[in-house]
Design an enzyme around this catalytic site. Structure first.
Site, PDB file in Angstrom:
ATOM      1  N   ILE A   1       0.824  -1.203   0.000  1.00  0.00           N
ATOM      2  CA  ILE A   1       0.000   0.000   0.000  1.00  0.00           C
ATOM      3  C   ILE A   1       0.857   1.252   0.000  1.00  0.00           C
ATOM      4  CG2 ILE A   1      -0.262   0.174   2.513  1.00  0.00           C
ATOM      5  CD1 ILE A   1      -2.978   0.851  -0.151  1.00  0.00           C
TER       6      ILE A   1
ATOM      7  N   SER B   1      11.522   0.417   7.912  1.00  0.00           N
ATOM      8  CA  SER B   1      11.140  -0.838   7.284  1.00  0.00           C
ATOM      9  C   SER B   1      12.211  -1.882   7.541  1.00  0.00           C
ATOM     10  CB  SER B   1      10.941  -0.659   5.776  1.00  0.00           C
ATOM     11  OG  SER B   1      10.664  -1.891   5.151  1.00  0.00           O
TER      12      SER B   1
ATOM     13  N   LYS C   1      -5.827   3.156   7.190  1.00  0.00           N
ATOM     14  CA  LYS C   1      -7.015   2.490   7.732  1.00  0.00           C
ATOM     15  C   LYS C   1      -6.746   0.988   7.909  1.00  0.00           C
ATOM     16  CE  LYS C   1      -8.416  -0.095   4.177  1.00  0.00           C
ATOM     17  NZ  LYS C   1      -8.768  -1.519   4.223  1.00  0.00           N
TER      18      LYS C   1
ATOM     19  N   ASP D   1     -11.356  -5.897   6.468  1.00  0.00           N
ATOM     20  CA  ASP D   1     -10.288  -5.030   5.962  1.00  0.00           C
ATOM     21  C   ASP D   1     -10.769  -4.261   4.732  1.00  0.00           C
ATOM     22  OD1 ASP D   1      -7.253  -4.293   5.987  1.00  0.00           O
ATOM     23  OD2 ASP D   1      -7.675  -4.905   3.930  1.00  0.00           O
TER      24      ASP D   1
END
Length: 308
Positions: A14, A36, A90, A168
């Site tokens: 994403i 990361s 989200k 989700d």
């Protein structure tokens, strides 16, 4: 205008597909760092942990958290406690309570917190909200169905507690529904279908209650084949509105309405920039509350095992 130096935490699909292009196109932000463990962004300093970033880069004043919801709370708490602004992908958290905690901490420390709902920035959502604003609602039907193997291949976290399962994507529909409806709805019943080898649901059927006996239902399913169905239909006494393609297409009584569309994630970052400029926060928990209520009220049904 000086660009806000921002870090992305969690450089996954994403982030690469949506966040990084949106940031690159927005002069209000500069992608100054990443966090990361699986590789960052070429040419951008990467850190192994949020704590390391916060210690080394006081110039990075905002973080966009793109990791799964369960580990997100600790990262957000650390950033806010350190005086950094935070944007949450989200869903904003794994529970309602932890997002309320973050909201309270942000207010206490005077930083901006943005709990994002990207589907609200689809091109048809605001025109739909405006059209429905003064119309009595008779019936609402939500259908949000897709192939989990296409959209979440090999992502084990979505099947684990806190991963939400079919909610989700389903929470995207709920974020639109709670944005466009001119009256409040609350969940009154749910049936959740769990594969026998998974800990989150693969399908859900929801019933809502609202004023004047409104008929409102939703169906979410991750077993869809032959193309996605992302639509919301609202019947009023002055016509029927339909949002399709996740909110990118709007029709009234079957006639397309012209829309201006520059993408959902650019809209999110414009909103974040406004919040930073105004010193405000935007934390709407209505979609997450519907999901929490579904797990509280839902009747559990077991189906065949699911394998990627």
């Amino acid at each position: 205008m000086t660009a806000t130096k921002l870090a992305i935490v969690g450089v996954g699909k994403i982030a690469r597909d949506q966040h990084i292009p949106a940031i690159a196109a927005d002069p209000a932000f500069e992608l100054a760092a990443t966090v990361s463990g699986s590789g960052g962004v070429e040419g951008v300093e990467n850190f192994a942990t949020v704590d390391a970033l916060l210690e080394a880069r006081p110039d990075v004043t905002a973080l966009s958290l793109c990791m799964p919801p369960v580990p997100r709370f600790a990262a957000a708490f650390a950033a806010i406690a350190n005086g950094r602004h935070v944007m949450l992908e989200k869903p904003p958290g794994a529970t309602v309570a932890e997002v309320l905690t973050l909201d309270g901490l942000a207010r206490q420390t005077g930083v901006s917190l943005f709990a994002t709902w990207h589907s609200r920035y689809a091109a048809g959502v605001e025109p739909a909200r405006e059209w429905l604003a003064d119309k009595p609602i008779r019936r609402v039907r939500v259908d949000w169905k897709e192939d989990v193997r296409k959209w979440h291949p090999g992502q084990a976290w979505i099947w684990q507690p806190g991963g939400l399962g079919v909610f989700d994507p389903g929470i995207n529909a709920l974020s639109i529904l709670t944005e466009i409806m001119p009256l409040p709805l609350h969940l009154s019943g749910a049936e959740l279908t769990f594969p026998e080898n998974r800990e989150t649901p693969i399908a859900a059927d929801l019933t809502f209650t609202g004023p004047d006996g409104i008929d409102a239902t939703a169906g979410f399913d991750w077993r869809q084949e032959g193309g996605e169905i992302w639509q919301i239909e609202v019947e009023t006494d002055q016509g029927t509105l339909r949002l399709e393609s996740g909110g990118a297409r709007l029709t009234i009584d079957g006639t397309d309405r012209p829309l201006e569309d520059d993408g959902e994630y650019p809209g999110l970052y414009r909103r974040f920039a406004t919040l930073l400029a105004d010193g405000g926060s935007d934390v709407d928990l209505a979609p997450l509350i519907h999901v929490a209520d579904a797990f509280m009220l839902g009747r559990r049904v077991t189906t065949d095992a699911f394998h990627d």
